[in-house]
Write an enzyme that holds these catalytic residues in place. Structure first.
Site, PDB file in Angstrom:
ATOM      1  N   LYS A 110       2.618  10.854  -1.171  1.00  0.00           N
ATOM      2  CA  LYS A 110       1.265  10.424  -1.665  1.00  0.00           C
ATOM      3  C   LYS A 110       0.127  11.311  -1.757  1.00  0.00           C
ATOM      4  CE  LYS A 110       2.348   5.282  -1.496  1.00  0.00           C
ATOM      5  NZ  LYS A 110       3.640   5.508  -0.545  1.00  0.00           N
TER       6      LYS A 110
HETATM    7  C1  LIG Z   1       5.042   5.112  -1.129  1.00  0.00           C
HETATM    8  C2  LIG Z   1       6.117   5.531  -0.478  1.00  0.00           C
HETATM    9  C3  LIG Z   1       7.627   5.523  -0.944  1.00  0.00           C
HETATM   10  C4  LIG Z   1       7.828   4.768  -2.551  1.00  0.00           C
HETATM   11  O1  LIG Z   1       7.135   5.110  -3.571  1.00  0.00           O
HETATM   12  P1  LIG Z   1       6.745   4.135  -4.701  1.00  0.00           P
HETATM   13  O2  LIG Z   1       6.196   4.936  -5.650  1.00  0.00           O
HETATM   14  O3  LIG Z   1       6.001   2.807  -4.193  1.00  0.00           O
HETATM   15  O4  LIG Z   1       8.166   3.820  -5.347  1.00  0.00           O
HETATM   16  C5  LIG Z   1       8.499   6.082  -0.545  1.00  0.00           C
HETATM   17  N1  LIG Z   1       8.563   6.759   0.502  1.00  0.00           N
HETATM   18  C6  LIG Z   1       7.228   6.737   1.303  1.00  0.00           C
HETATM   19  C7  LIG Z   1       7.319   7.649   2.724  1.00  0.00           C
HETATM   20  C8  LIG Z   1       6.087   6.456   0.827  1.00  0.00           C
HETATM   21  O5  LIG Z   1       4.747   6.408   1.561  1.00  0.00           O
END
Ligand SMILES: *Cc1c(COP(=O)(O)O)cnc(C)c1O
Length: 464
Positions: A110
């Site tokens: 993120k």
């Molecule tokens: C948020 C997240 C995901 C999922 O991503 P999306 O964009 O919601 O599909 C997968 N792995 C981790 C570690 C995350 O923080």
């Protein structure tokens, strides 16, 4: 490039307005009016670009209201906080390629989006002489990435609510050890749902929302998707050098944000460069059922798993893909989403064939996830975090053996030490960014799950 709403209820707006609006005012999601595409020649010229240069080229296709020099500076600054010179390096491990997206300040993917979003917010607010107060709730990961995205930024204060004692200790420390004067951590005596409900109620008070310029950090901001398009192209360019013309990506999916960025990248690149997107889910499999059966429907409640960032029932970015599935018919999208709100279901069986051209999917059980971490470690001496393991398992099952698969690695294994310890029988070594948290100065307000009190706290500490 102008931006429109999936539900057709707003006049086209600029990129900067789209960033500030977040959710479209008609309840839909914002998308570029047309999706750009690039020629083989252009792609050729991108092949050897460092990550930041490639990001600038791609962003420029979607952003026409920020001067190129400024955009360049924003991108440079956003990725200078990453500890790896390649930002999102790709490693060959056995038959698979792992693209590590976790070299940002909070060790989860993120950061790739939120580092840029924080800088964009600051830039846009400065030019308009305005300010914002971000208020959000987190069950762990998003909160710290958002805090690191805006810490120390001018014109922004951020208030993040987390459930007291219910995040992992490391996750709590990642948030509370950020003591910049514009960061306010609130530990709520209650559950994540309590915290979330409070945030919703605060945003529901429109007078308060307008007076304090409240902003959100959720995953529906277009700039977050856009930032994520870059690494798909970067990964493709890396593998091109090995002779691959066509590749698959495996993406551990929760809110459909990351994999939707893959869909945009697939449209951007010449036909066939990205063959298929492997949509990997954990036991919360609404999206896998959608790909297999054309049935997008909520079934029961959320099942807690060792990959908590994918424990979702309603994928907040799904509407963006729906818009293309419905051939940009925003009236139909609006009707679909209203039906979904009423009945918890959208019947898409008639377009199932089209979905299959873009996606294949696999739901991975909890046992398979842990076994994949264990096997991968035994065979390759490489540790996967549980989210990444879900994607790796799906790639092992669904890869066609003809083309390479890049598995997106969305978190550092040390962030989910319990699952990894269960798989390999010992603790993960903490990387310096996490090890150094212990004993650091921290700041956090512990409060009852009382919307009145928390609102008063925000009022007292908000920028005005
Ligand atoms: C948020 C997240 C995901 C999922 O991503 P999306 O964009 O919601 O599909 C997968 N792995 C981790 C570690 C995350 O923080």
């Amino acid at each position: 490039m102008k931006y429109i709403s999936t539900r057709g209820g707003i006049e086209p707006i600029s990129f900067q307005d789209a960033v500030m609006m977040g959710l479209a005012r008609d309840g839909g999601l914002l998308l570029p009016e047309t999706l750009p595409s690039v020629s083989k020649e252009t792609l050729n010229s991108w092949r050897n670009l460092p990550y930041q240069y490639l990001a600038l080229e791609i962003l420029s296709l979607f952003v026409d209201d920020i001067p190129r020099l400024d955009l360049d500076e924003l991108v440079e600054r956003s990725y200078a906080s990453f500890s790896h010179p390649q930002v999102t390096p790709v490693r060959k491990v056995g038959d698979l390629y792992i693209m590590e997206l976790f070299h940002g300040p909070t060790l989860a993917f993120k950061d790739v989006a939120l580092q840029l979003l924080g800088n964009l917010f600051e830039y846009i607010l400065k030019r308009s002489g305005s300010f914002m107060n971000i208020v959000g709730a987190t069950s762990g990961d998003t909160g710290s990435a958002a805090i690191y995205g805006v810490r120390g930024k001018k014109g922004i204060n951020i208030f993040i609510l987390h459930p007291d004692g219910r995040t992992s200790p490391i996750q709590a420390l990642q948030m509370t050890t950020v003591v910049d004067p514009n960061v306010f951590n609130i530990a709520v005596r209650g559950t994540f749902d309590d915290a979330q409900a409070i945030v919703k109620e605060i945003f529901g008070d429109l007078e308060f929302k307008d007076a304090y310029h409240l902003g959100a950090i959720n995953s529906i901001n277009w700039a977050r998707v856009l930032a994520q398009v870059v690494y798909y192209v970067y990964g493709y360019c890396k593998l091109w050098k090995t002779g691959a013309e066509s590749i698959d990506f495996s993406v551990p999916t929760g809110n459909f944000g990351d994999i939707f960025a893959g869909f945009v990248a697939k449209q951007l690149l010449p036909e066939g460069c990205i063959n298929r997107l492997i949509l990997a889910t954990n036991e919360n499999d609404i999206l896998t059922r959608f790909v297999h059966e054309g049935d997008y429907s909520i079934a029961g409640s959320v099942t807690p798993t060792s990959s908590p960032s994918m424990d979702i029932q309603i994928a907040s970015n799904f509407e963006r893909y729906l818009y293309y599935l419905r051939d940009k018919d925003s009236a139909q999208v609006k009707a679909d989403m209203e039906a979904f709100a009423q009945t918890g279901r959208i019947d898409l069986s008639d377009v199932k064939g089209r979905v299959a051209e873009d996606f294949i999917s696999r739901s991975v059980s909890e046992d398979e996830t842990i076994a994949t971490i264990a096997d991968f470690f035994k065979e390759h001496d490489y540790l996967l975090d549980p989210h990444t393991a879900v994607g790796v398992k799906a790639a092992q099952e669904l890869g066609d053996g003809e083309r390479p698969v890049i598995c997106l690695s969305t978190a550092h294994p040390a962030k989910f030490g319990d699952a990894v310890q269960k798989a390999i029988g010992r603790d993960v070594d903490l990387p310096p960014a996490l090890a150094n948290l212990q004993g650091k100065e921290s700041r956090c307000e512990i409060m009852d799950a009382d919307v009145g009190q928390i609102k008063e706290y925000v009022r007292t500490h908000a920028l005005t």
